[in-house]
Design a protein around this motif. Structure first.
Motif, PDB file in Angstrom:
ATOM      1  N   GLY A   1       7.623  -5.500  -1.989  1.00  0.00           N
ATOM      2  CA  GLY A   1       8.443  -5.226  -0.812  1.00  0.00           C
ATOM      3  C   GLY A   1       8.964  -6.518  -0.212  1.00  0.00           C
ATOM      4  O   GLY A   1       9.085  -7.537  -0.888  1.00  0.00           O
ATOM      5  N   THR A   2       9.277  -6.479   1.076  1.00  0.00           N
ATOM      6  CA  THR A   2       9.808  -7.665   1.753  1.00  0.00           C
ATOM      7  C   THR A   2       8.819  -8.154   2.807  1.00  0.00           C
ATOM      8  O   THR A   2       8.115  -7.375   3.445  1.00  0.00           O
ATOM      9  CB  THR A   2      11.154  -7.366   2.435  1.00  0.00           C
ATOM     10  OG1 THR A   2      10.971  -6.320   3.410  1.00  0.00           O
ATOM     11  CG2 THR A   2      12.195  -6.931   1.413  1.00  0.00           C
TER      12      THR A   2
ATOM     13  N   MET B   1       7.208  -9.233   9.213  1.00  0.00           N
ATOM     14  CA  MET B   1       6.867  -7.836   8.988  1.00  0.00           C
ATOM     15  C   MET B   1       6.895  -7.561   7.485  1.00  0.00           C
ATOM     16  O   MET B   1       7.720  -8.104   6.769  1.00  0.00           O
ATOM     17  CB  MET B   1       7.866  -6.903   9.698  1.00  0.00           C
ATOM     18  CG  MET B   1       7.927  -7.075  11.202  1.00  0.00           C
ATOM     19  SD  MET B   1       6.395  -6.562  12.033  1.00  0.00           S
ATOM     20  CE  MET B   1       6.455  -4.784  11.770  1.00  0.00           C
ATOM     21  N   MET B   2       5.969  -6.698   7.029  1.00  0.00           N
ATOM     22  CA  MET B   2       5.967  -6.250   5.638  1.00  0.00           C
ATOM     23  C   MET B   2       6.567  -4.851   5.582  1.00  0.00           C
ATOM     24  O   MET B   2       6.234  -3.996   6.410  1.00  0.00           O
ATOM     25  CB  MET B   2       4.542  -6.204   5.087  1.00  0.00           C
ATOM     26  CG  MET B   2       3.924  -7.565   4.866  1.00  0.00           C
ATOM     27  SD  MET B   2       2.194  -7.470   4.278  1.00  0.00           S
ATOM     28  CE  MET B   2       2.429  -6.756   2.631  1.00  0.00           C
ATOM     29  N   SER B   3       7.425  -4.628   4.614  1.00  0.00           N
ATOM     30  CA  SER B   3       8.032  -3.305   4.483  1.00  0.00           C
ATOM     31  C   SER B   3       8.423  -3.056   3.035  1.00  0.00           C
ATOM     32  O   SER B   3       8.585  -3.986   2.237  1.00  0.00           O
ATOM     33  CB  SER B   3       9.273  -3.195   5.382  1.00  0.00           C
ATOM     34  OG  SER B   3      10.243  -4.164   5.018  1.00  0.00           O
TER      35      SER B   3
ATOM     36  N   THR C   1       0.364   0.907  -2.460  1.00  0.00           N
ATOM     37  CA  THR C   1       0.124   2.356  -2.460  1.00  0.00           C
ATOM     38  C   THR C   1      -0.358   2.834  -3.825  1.00  0.00           C
ATOM     39  O   THR C   1      -1.360   3.556  -3.930  1.00  0.00           O
ATOM     40  CB  THR C   1       1.405   3.110  -2.066  1.00  0.00           C
ATOM     41  OG1 THR C   1       1.836   2.677  -0.778  1.00  0.00           O
ATOM     42  CG2 THR C   1       1.169   4.611  -2.040  1.00  0.00           C
ATOM     43  N   SER C   2       0.336   2.435  -4.877  1.00  0.00           N
ATOM     44  CA  SER C   2      -0.023   2.928  -6.218  1.00  0.00           C
ATOM     45  C   SER C   2      -1.364   2.364  -6.673  1.00  0.00           C
ATOM     46  O   SER C   2      -2.169   3.083  -7.273  1.00  0.00           O
ATOM     47  CB  SER C   2       1.079   2.578  -7.220  1.00  0.00           C
ATOM     48  OG  SER C   2       1.256   1.176  -7.307  1.00  0.00           O
ATOM     49  N   ASP C   3      -1.642   1.085  -6.376  1.00  0.00           N
ATOM     50  CA  ASP C   3      -2.914   0.495  -6.788  1.00  0.00           C
ATOM     51  C   ASP C   3      -4.086   1.097  -6.021  1.00  0.00           C
ATOM     52  O   ASP C   3      -5.154   1.356  -6.595  1.00  0.00           O
ATOM     53  CB  ASP C   3      -2.889  -1.021  -6.586  1.00  0.00           C
ATOM     54  CG  ASP C   3      -2.135  -1.744  -7.693  1.00  0.00           C
ATOM     55  OD1 ASP C   3      -1.738  -1.081  -8.664  1.00  0.00           O
ATOM     56  OD2 ASP C   3      -1.953  -2.966  -7.586  1.00  0.00           O
TER      57      ASP C   3
ATOM     58  N   ASN D   1     -13.726  -1.626  -4.494  1.00  0.00           N
ATOM     59  CA  ASN D   1     -12.327  -1.690  -4.891  1.00  0.00           C
ATOM     60  C   ASN D   1     -11.527  -2.627  -3.992  1.00  0.00           C
ATOM     61  O   ASN D   1     -11.607  -2.525  -2.753  1.00  0.00           O
ATOM     62  CB  ASN D   1     -11.691  -0.300  -4.834  1.00  0.00           C
ATOM     63  CG  ASN D   1     -12.221   0.622  -5.921  1.00  0.00           C
ATOM     64  OD1 ASN D   1     -12.261   0.246  -7.095  1.00  0.00           O
ATOM     65  ND2 ASN D   1     -12.620   1.826  -5.555  1.00  0.00           N
ATOM     66  N   PHE D   2     -10.753  -3.517  -4.610  1.00  0.00           N
ATOM     67  CA  PHE D   2      -9.897  -4.438  -3.865  1.00  0.00           C
ATOM     68  C   PHE D   2      -8.513  -4.507  -4.515  1.00  0.00           C
ATOM     69  O   PHE D   2      -8.377  -4.359  -5.733  1.00  0.00           O
ATOM     70  CB  PHE D   2     -10.489  -5.847  -3.857  1.00  0.00           C
ATOM     71  CG  PHE D   2     -11.777  -5.974  -3.088  1.00  0.00           C
ATOM     72  CD1 PHE D   2     -11.772  -6.260  -1.732  1.00  0.00           C
ATOM     73  CD2 PHE D   2     -12.996  -5.799  -3.723  1.00  0.00           C
ATOM     74  CE1 PHE D   2     -12.958  -6.374  -1.023  1.00  0.00           C
ATOM     75  CE2 PHE D   2     -14.188  -5.906  -3.033  1.00  0.00           C
ATOM     76  CZ  PHE D   2     -14.174  -6.197  -1.670  1.00  0.00           C
ATOM     77  N   VAL D   3      -7.512  -4.748  -3.679  1.00  0.00           N
ATOM     78  CA  VAL D   3      -6.155  -5.035  -4.155  1.00  0.00           C
ATOM     79  C   VAL D   3      -5.769  -6.403  -3.606  1.00  0.00           C
ATOM     80  O   VAL D   3      -5.855  -6.643  -2.395  1.00  0.00           O
ATOM     81  CB  VAL D   3      -5.143  -3.980  -3.679  1.00  0.00           C
ATOM     82  CG1 VAL D   3      -3.730  -4.336  -4.187  1.00  0.00           C
ATOM     83  CG2 VAL D   3      -5.538  -2.588  -4.156  1.00  0.00           C
ATOM     84  N   VAL D   4      -5.358  -7.309  -4.492  1.00  0.00           N
ATOM     85  CA  VAL D   4      -4.926  -8.643  -4.093  1.00  0.00           C
ATOM     86  C   VAL D   4      -3.430  -8.761  -4.389  1.00  0.00           C
ATOM     87  O   VAL D   4      -2.998  -8.561  -5.530  1.00  0.00           O
ATOM     88  CB  VAL D   4      -5.695  -9.734  -4.852  1.00  0.00           C
ATOM     89  CG1 VAL D   4      -5.208 -11.126  -4.426  1.00  0.00           C
ATOM     90  CG2 VAL D   4      -7.194  -9.599  -4.627  1.00  0.00           C
ATOM     91  N   LEU D   5      -2.647  -9.070  -3.357  1.00  0.00           N
ATOM     92  CA  LEU D   5      -1.198  -9.202  -3.513  1.00  0.00           C
ATOM     93  C   LEU D   5      -0.758 -10.603  -3.112  1.00  0.00           C
ATOM     94  O   LEU D   5      -1.381 -11.240  -2.265  1.00  0.00           O
ATOM     95  CB  LEU D   5      -0.463  -8.184  -2.643  1.00  0.00           C
ATOM     96  CG  LEU D   5      -0.749  -6.701  -2.896  1.00  0.00           C
ATOM     97  CD1 LEU D   5       0.060  -5.860  -1.916  1.00  0.00           C
ATOM     98  CD2 LEU D   5      -0.431  -6.315  -4.331  1.00  0.00           C
ATOM     99  N   TRP D   6       0.317 -11.079  -3.722  1.00  0.00           N
ATOM    100  CA  TRP D   6       0.914 -12.336  -3.278  1.00  0.00           C
ATOM    101  C   TRP D   6       2.419 -12.149  -3.118  1.00  0.00           C
ATOM    102  O   TRP D   6       3.018 -11.231  -3.680  1.00  0.00           O
ATOM    103  CB  TRP D   6       0.602 -13.468  -4.261  1.00  0.00           C
ATOM    104  CG  TRP D   6       1.463 -13.494  -5.477  1.00  0.00           C
ATOM    105  CD1 TRP D   6       2.700 -14.080  -5.603  1.00  0.00           C
ATOM    106  CD2 TRP D   6       1.187 -12.903  -6.756  1.00  0.00           C
ATOM    107  NE1 TRP D   6       3.197 -13.900  -6.876  1.00  0.00           N
ATOM    108  CE2 TRP D   6       2.281 -13.184  -7.605  1.00  0.00           C
ATOM    109  CE3 TRP D   6       0.103 -12.184  -7.269  1.00  0.00           C
ATOM    110  CZ2 TRP D   6       2.329 -12.746  -8.921  1.00  0.00           C
ATOM    111  CZ3 TRP D   6       0.149 -11.759  -8.577  1.00  0.00           C
ATOM    112  CH2 TRP D   6       1.252 -12.039  -9.390  1.00  0.00           C
ATOM    113  N   LYS D   7       3.004 -13.041  -2.335  1.00  0.00           N
ATOM    114  CA  LYS D   7       4.444 -13.006  -2.102  1.00  0.00           C
ATOM    115  C   LYS D   7       4.955 -14.432  -1.956  1.00  0.00           C
ATOM    116  O   LYS D   7       4.399 -15.222  -1.195  1.00  0.00           O
ATOM    117  CB  LYS D   7       4.759 -12.216  -0.823  1.00  0.00           C
ATOM    118  CG  LYS D   7       6.235 -12.105  -0.482  1.00  0.00           C
ATOM    119  CD  LYS D   7       6.978 -11.196  -1.443  1.00  0.00           C
ATOM    120  CE  LYS D   7       8.437 -10.975  -1.018  1.00  0.00           C
ATOM    121  NZ  LYS D   7       9.159 -10.123  -1.998  1.00  0.00           N
TER     122      LYS D   7
END
Length: 301
Positions: free
Chosen positions: A140-141, A155-157, A163-165, A193-199
């Motif tokens: 996303g952004t 803001m994250m959007s 959602t899928s992970d 369970n963990f989800v790690v995201l980067w941007k």
């Protein structure tokens, strides 16, 4: 420059260290791959590519970040008593197909570190734990949104990755077999369970807010909290469980190297930064309840 945020909630020292290590490993992986890409972009003649294909050159770098993470993280995880397995296969009984979790960590841990109120007075009681991690680029952004204290808060959007992970990890929490047949049987254990995201942000594309500041890292933490709430609300309806929550555990940001002081034909400085966010899913699942230990017994006076 590197800035991290654990939020205002109290966390045990061991958990804070684990989260801090995971953030640093993630951003180190992004930095290695992003710096390699920046160098190659400076020396490559990208104008040989058709205009519509130039942006496609960077698609391979998400795979590069994942690879760097697998290399950097293995030593750290194993030094802390974990055995790491990349691309952990799980047979989904609902579909009959094998799905892969990006990384699983296997360890034996004191029950008290997993379950609140576990009885450990009569000796150390250990449980087998599998920590499952989905890892990837936020699709996303991350951009200025509402005003906050006179400044444009991040803001994250958009995007579907979190959602899928989160949905995938939740639905597989009670599944352990690596495939069909007895040879692929895996004993059940406690699952985290963990989800790690980067941007990544680049001022040549994203504007001046790609410059890293402490205020922006704090703002990104609040943005990720709000984003997690919106994902939770959506999944509560999808999963039919009003208690389901995706929770932000920690976030961090760091500056990335750039080899351009200024944008061509412009006086604007070039800035690049990266953000990492760690989200957790509830540990109170049907699978994990089978591992709960008896409550502390009352000692007669």
């Amino acid at each position: 420059m590197y800035v991290e945020s654990m939020g205002s909630r109290g966390k045990p020292p061991d958990k804070k260290k684990d989260l801090r290590d995971l953030l640093r490993l993630t951003l180190a992986s992004v930095e290695v791959s992003a710096t390699r890409r920046e160098v190659l972009d400076e020396v490559a003649r990208v104008n040989r590519l058709p205009k519509a294909l130039k942006a496609r050159r960077h698609a391979v770098y998400e795979t590069s970040v994942v690879y760097e993470f697998s290399q950097l993280a293995r030593s750290d995880f194993e030094a802390h008593g974990n055995t790491a397995l990349w691309e952990r296969p799980i047979l989904n009984p609902a579909t009959g197909r094998v799905q892969n979790i990006d990384m699983s960590l296997f360890r034996t841990a004191p029950a008290a570190s997993v379950f609140e109120g576990a009885d450990t007075r009569d000796g150390r009681r250990d449980v087998e734990v599998e920590t499952r991690i989905e890892f990837g680029k936020f699709d996303g952004t991350l951009a200025p949104g509402a005003d906050e204290g006179g400044a444009r808060a991040l803001m994250m959007s958009g995007g579907r990755k979190l959602t899928s992970d989160a949905k995938k990890l939740h639905l597989l929490s009670g599944v352990h077999a690596a495939g069909s047949g007895q040879a692929n049987a895996v004993p059940a254990r406690v699952v985290e369970n963990f989800v790690v995201l980067w941007k990544e942000l680049d001022s040549r594309v994203d504007g001046a807010y790609a410059r890293l500041t402490r205020a922006r890292v704090k703002s990104s933490y609040r943005a990720a909290e709000l984003y997690a709430r919106s994902v939770s609300a959506h999944l509560q309806g999808v999963l039919g469980d009003p208690r389901f929550q995706v929770k932000l555990e920690a976030s961090a940001g760091c500056s990335l190297s750039t080899y351009r002081d200024r944008i061509r034909r412009s006086a604007r400085a070039v800035h690049r930064s990266a953000y990492a966010m760690i989200f957790s899913l509830p540990t109170d699942t049907p699978n994990n309840r089978t591992f709960e230990l008896p409550p502390r017994a009352e000692v007669p006076h």
